[in-house]
Design a protein around this motif. Structure first.
Motif, PDB file in Angstrom:
ATOM      1  N   CYS A 143      -3.822  -7.024   5.420  1.00  0.00           N
ATOM      2  CA  CYS A 143      -2.576  -6.300   5.151  1.00  0.00           C
ATOM      3  C   CYS A 143      -1.508  -7.246   4.605  1.00  0.00           C
ATOM      4  O   CYS A 143      -0.751  -6.892   3.686  1.00  0.00           O
ATOM      5  CB  CYS A 143      -2.080  -5.609   6.425  1.00  0.00           C
ATOM      6  N   ARG A 147       0.582  -7.068   1.035  1.00  0.00           N
ATOM      7  CA  ARG A 147       2.053  -7.121   0.994  1.00  0.00           C
ATOM      8  C   ARG A 147       2.546  -8.247   0.109  1.00  0.00           C
ATOM      9  O   ARG A 147       3.578  -8.112  -0.565  1.00  0.00           O
ATOM     10  CB  ARG A 147       2.614  -7.285   2.416  1.00  0.00           C
ATOM     11  N   GLN A 152       0.528  -2.084  -0.353  1.00  0.00           N
ATOM     12  CA  GLN A 152       0.338  -1.801   1.066  1.00  0.00           C
ATOM     13  C   GLN A 152      -1.133  -1.517   1.315  1.00  0.00           C
ATOM     14  O   GLN A 152      -1.793  -0.831   0.523  1.00  0.00           O
ATOM     15  CB  GLN A 152       1.171  -0.584   1.493  1.00  0.00           C
ATOM     16  N   THR A 247       0.663   1.971  -3.381  1.00  0.00           N
ATOM     17  CA  THR A 247       1.960   1.491  -3.849  1.00  0.00           C
ATOM     18  C   THR A 247       3.012   2.578  -3.663  1.00  0.00           C
ATOM     19  O   THR A 247       2.691   3.755  -3.471  1.00  0.00           O
ATOM     20  CB  THR A 247       1.891   1.113  -5.343  1.00  0.00           C
ATOM     21  N   THR A 248       4.277   2.176  -3.765  1.00  0.00           N
ATOM     22  CA  THR A 248       5.373   3.126  -3.638  1.00  0.00           C
ATOM     23  C   THR A 248       5.520   3.968  -4.889  1.00  0.00           C
ATOM     24  O   THR A 248       5.782   5.172  -4.826  1.00  0.00           O
ATOM     25  CB  THR A 248       6.685   2.374  -3.360  1.00  0.00           C
ATOM     26  N   SER A 297       2.378   7.949   6.558  1.00  0.00           N
ATOM     27  CA  SER A 297       2.647   6.583   6.117  1.00  0.00           C
ATOM     28  C   SER A 297       3.657   6.593   4.980  1.00  0.00           C
ATOM     29  O   SER A 297       3.945   7.629   4.380  1.00  0.00           O
ATOM     30  CB  SER A 297       1.357   5.894   5.656  1.00  0.00           C
ATOM     31  N   MET A 299       3.070   5.064   2.221  1.00  0.00           N
ATOM     32  CA  MET A 299       2.303   4.853   1.001  1.00  0.00           C
ATOM     33  C   MET A 299       2.318   6.138   0.174  1.00  0.00           C
ATOM     34  O   MET A 299       1.691   7.134   0.532  1.00  0.00           O
ATOM     35  CB  MET A 299       0.864   4.457   1.333  1.00  0.00           C
TER      36      MET A 299
END
Length: 329
Positions: A143, A147, A152, A247-248, A297, A299
């Motif tokens: 993880c 990051r 993520q 990803t965002t 989450s 994500m």
């Protein structure tokens, strides 16, 4: 660290490591150009190697090129270099994905150089793994690797793992019913071993792994209904360890970051004695991709489904020679 342009032999070695990166169907959709007077190495998408049915938006292409870019960074750090990297340097040329100024004067990234021995060892393993859980400390290290690249990595709970497996089966059924997608997959995969042909790309029969018996796991069956001489059946793990990489946001720069994160996670996992296989099958269908993400989450966009654990290493897939990848100007 250096302020002088690198010699071509050194750049060739860097590109050789880049070319070992994973890519969708092992299409290896990358190209490199070295501007020797400037000490600049450019990364391009090779648009002749797209998969329009499985990857119509070139998301997977960007992930593969991002993984190749990360290998460049690892190889550069191991060589004592501190490249300055820019993603998508020129909006007018979307196939121009990244630029590395290799003559940076900073200190090499000390976290990347130790990953270099894993670069040639990293292979997809589509074979059964042992029913042995990945320890929490190892998971956290993976993880952290994601990051570090702005992505993520999430290990979903048991209920969501079951949901992901169902979505993989759904995607398999959709692929089986799509003649164009089956034909594209067959074009990039070979039912004969790599020794029987001189191919430098695609997936050879020995990398397919056995057919699954019993519990489903997220392993893509590249045979797509074709006969593979000598391929048998095997029981896979009952409780596969699944991780979601995401990803965002969901644009080309995010896909490149996700590709770098995927390779950083994979090299870290290889260093930790793990093996991995990945699948994007449920992510290739927009109508089910949204359901892969964990709703609790942060994500927003899943970029890859990862199966990991302890088991046999996979075989090496064929690679294009550096002479086909690198132009020197």
């Amino acid at each position: 660290m250096t302020t002088q342009p690198l010699d071509v032999d050194t750049v060739t070695a860097l590109v050789a490591d880049a070319g070992t990166a994973p890519s969708l169907h092992n299409a290896q959709p990358w190209a490199f150009r070295y501007l020797r007077d400037l000490g600049v190495l450019r990364v391009y998408a090779d648009l002749k190697r797209t998969l329009p049915r499985a990857d119509p938006d070139n998301r997977g292409l960007h992930l593969g090129c991002g993984a190749a870019l990360f290998n460049l960074r690892v190889a550069a750090a191991a060589a004592g270099l501190a490249p300055v990297v820019r993603l998508l340097p020129d909006a007018a040329y979307p196939e121009f994905l990244a630029e590395l100024h290799l003559c940076g004067t900073g200190a090499p990234d000390a976290a990347l150089a130790p990953l270099r021995p894993a670069v040639p060892r990293r292979h997809s393993s589509r074979r059964p793994y042992r029913d042995e859980a990945v320890p929490a400390l190892v998971r956290e290290g993976l993880c952290e690797a994601a990051r570090a690249e702005g992505a993520q990595l999430l290990f979903p709970g048991a209920w969501h793992v079951r949901s992901v497996l169902e979505l993989v089966r759904d995607a398999e059924g959709r692929e089986a019913a799509d003649p164009g997608l089956r034909e594209e997959t067959a074009r990039w995969t070979r039912t004969e071993p790599s020794g029987a042909a001189a191919a430098s790309d695609g997936i050879p029969a020995e990398a397919f792994g056995p057919r699954r018996r019993g519990t489903s796991v997220p392993v893509r069956d590249f045979a797509v209904g074709r006969k593979v001489p000598g391929r048998g059946w095997a029981p896979f793990e009952k409780n596969p360890d699944i991780a979601l990489l995401g990803t965002t946001r969901d644009g080309p720069a995010d896909w490149l970051r996700a590709g770098q994160a995927l390779e950083r996670v994979w090299l870290r996992a290889t260093t930790d004695g793990l093996v991995i296989s990945v699948t994007s099958q449920p992510l290739e269908w927009p109508e089910i991709r949204w359901a892969v993400r964990d709703p609790v989450s942060a994500m927003a966009h899943v970029q890859m489904v990862i199966r990991l654990g302890y088991g046999p290493e996979g075989p090496a897939s064929p690679r294009r020679p550096v002479a086909d990848l690198l132009d020197v100007l």
